[in-house]
Write an enzyme that holds these catalytic residues in place. Structure first.
Site, mmCIF file in Angstrom:
data_model
loop_
_atom_site.group_PDB
_atom_site.id
_atom_site.type_symbol
_atom_site.label_atom_id
_atom_site.label_comp_id
_atom_site.label_asym_id
_atom_site.label_seq_id
_atom_site.Cartn_x
_atom_site.Cartn_y
_atom_site.Cartn_z
ATOM 1 N N ASP A 56 -14.906 22.555 -154.926
ATOM 2 C CA ASP A 56 -14.849 24.228 -154.183
ATOM 3 C C ASP A 56 -13.467 24.373 -153.800
ATOM 4 O O ASP A 56 -12.808 23.740 -152.719
ATOM 5 C CB ASP A 56 -15.688 24.701 -153.483
ATOM 6 N N TYR A 61 -7.730 30.621 -150.370
ATOM 7 C CA TYR A 61 -7.761 30.045 -149.744
ATOM 8 C C TYR A 61 -6.376 29.473 -149.251
ATOM 9 O O TYR A 61 -5.254 28.767 -150.165
ATOM 10 C CB TYR A 61 -8.431 28.245 -149.847
ATOM 11 N N LYS A 86 -12.486 30.603 -158.051
ATOM 12 C CA LYS A 86 -13.054 32.092 -158.294
ATOM 13 C C LYS A 86 -12.144 33.188 -158.024
ATOM 14 O O LYS A 86 -11.026 32.994 -158.655
ATOM 15 C CB LYS A 86 -13.621 32.297 -156.474
#
Length: 340
Positions: A56, A61, A86
């Protein structure tokens, strides 16, 4: 060559299957502590060698750093891998020093722009593919939609973008076209996921920190609804930001005394059965039938080896029943052989 065989579980009602242990990409991007790029890539490669098939990441991030690093390590090993990223934040270039207001050390020179609209999701998805250097991902999550990130009032316009501005429509189109195989939300609060159930059908949710050995607040109605609606859950943050792995933080802040006291009580039960507390914490979420995967976030191959050691630890059924008998698990929590 994989050194162990992991159990695999199906993601919702899709054809995807994931190993019950995954690898999270937030810490690899320098969450709270710097992580050299080659160390991050080596950690992903080490996970591949261990037999892990679910990874993931997210634009947030490291403001693109994680997607670049994860893409570098996985790009030539896509067969059989399940990758999630995402949508919800777009990255806008900035020049010069600025306060990015996140926990990431030395992020890429971008500023986050929240966008939960149709166009925002489509652009975010395409941007992620370019950062990853790939033409597909298997799972796409809506990232941090909810009052926990934006505040009650601040979340309202974003929820409007998501529901009436075409955000959900974009996800449906991506899934129906085959661009992704599963859609869901990735958040730290289960309440917004109940709201999402009213919007449409979902395959999988990533929920961080709300179903752990320390906290089962999401047990009902959220997890019970997942079972009813045949949606899977990826349990992220199994150590509750570190408190269940020897740290002092809980939910990204210093743990309050009541939490510390509860952790000590849980740890005492674990010690009675000669089981490390982190081993119990890592394996606990998978006792629930809705949970298909647990995602910790090691920063190095050595940290991953420690996690794999906890993963391989045999946990007696009596440990779970003792925790239940001592009131350290919420009533109704599924455990081997029954419920708390």
């Amino acid at each position: 060559m994989a050194s162990r065989t992991f159990e695999k579980r199906r993601v919702g009602q899709t054809d995807l299957e994931v190993t019950t242990l995954g690898l999270g990409g937030a810490t690899l991007a320098g969450s709270w502590k710097p992580v050299p790029a080659e160390q991050a890539r080596a950690t992903v490669r080490h996970a591949l060698e261990a037999g892990i098939t679910y990874f993931d990441t997210a634009p947030h991030y490291g403001f693109g750093r994680s997607e670049h690093l994860v893409g570098d390590a996985l790009r030539d090993h896509r067969a059989g891998m399940v990758l999630s990223t995402k949508v919800g934040r777009l990255m806008k270039p900035v020049r010069g020093p600025y306060d990015h207001g996140t926990e990431f050390v030395d992020p890429f020179p971008f500023q986050r722009v929240y966008d939960y609209s149709y166009d925002g999701f489509m652009r975010s998805f395409e941007d992620s593919l370019q950062r990853l250097g790939m033409n597909s991902v298997e799972i796409l999550y809506v990232h941090d939609l909810g009052a926990g990130t934006h505040g009650v009032e601040g979340n309202k316009p974003y929820w409007e973008q998501f529901t009436k501005g075409g955000g959900y429509k974009a996800l449906r189109e991506l899934r129906e076209s085959g661009a992704v195989q599963a859609i869901g939300l990735g958040v730290n609060e289960w309440q917004v996921l109940m709201d999402a159930f009213a919007v449409g059908d979902w395959d999988v949710f990533m929920l961080a920190g709300r179903y752990t050995l320390l906290e089962q607040t999401s047990l009902t109605p959220f997890l019970s609804t997942c079972v009813e609606r045949k949606a899977s859950v990826v349990a992220a943050g199994p150590f509750n930001s570190g408190i269940l792995a020897g740290g002092e933080t809980f939910n990204y802040a210093k743990a309050p005394e009541a939490v510390v006291t509860r952790v000590r009580a849980i740890e005492a039960v674990c010690k009675a059965f000669n089981v490390p507390l982190p081993a119990a914490a890592l394996q606990f979420p998978l006792t629930h039938p809705a949970v298909c995967n647990v995602v910790p976030g090691p920063r190095s191959p050595e940290e991953l080896d420690g996690i794999l050691g906890w993963w391989d630890t045999k946990i007696p059924t009596a440990l779970w029943t003792t925790l239940a008998d001592e009131g350290l698990l919420a009533p109704g929590t599924p455990i081997p052989g029954g419920t708390a």
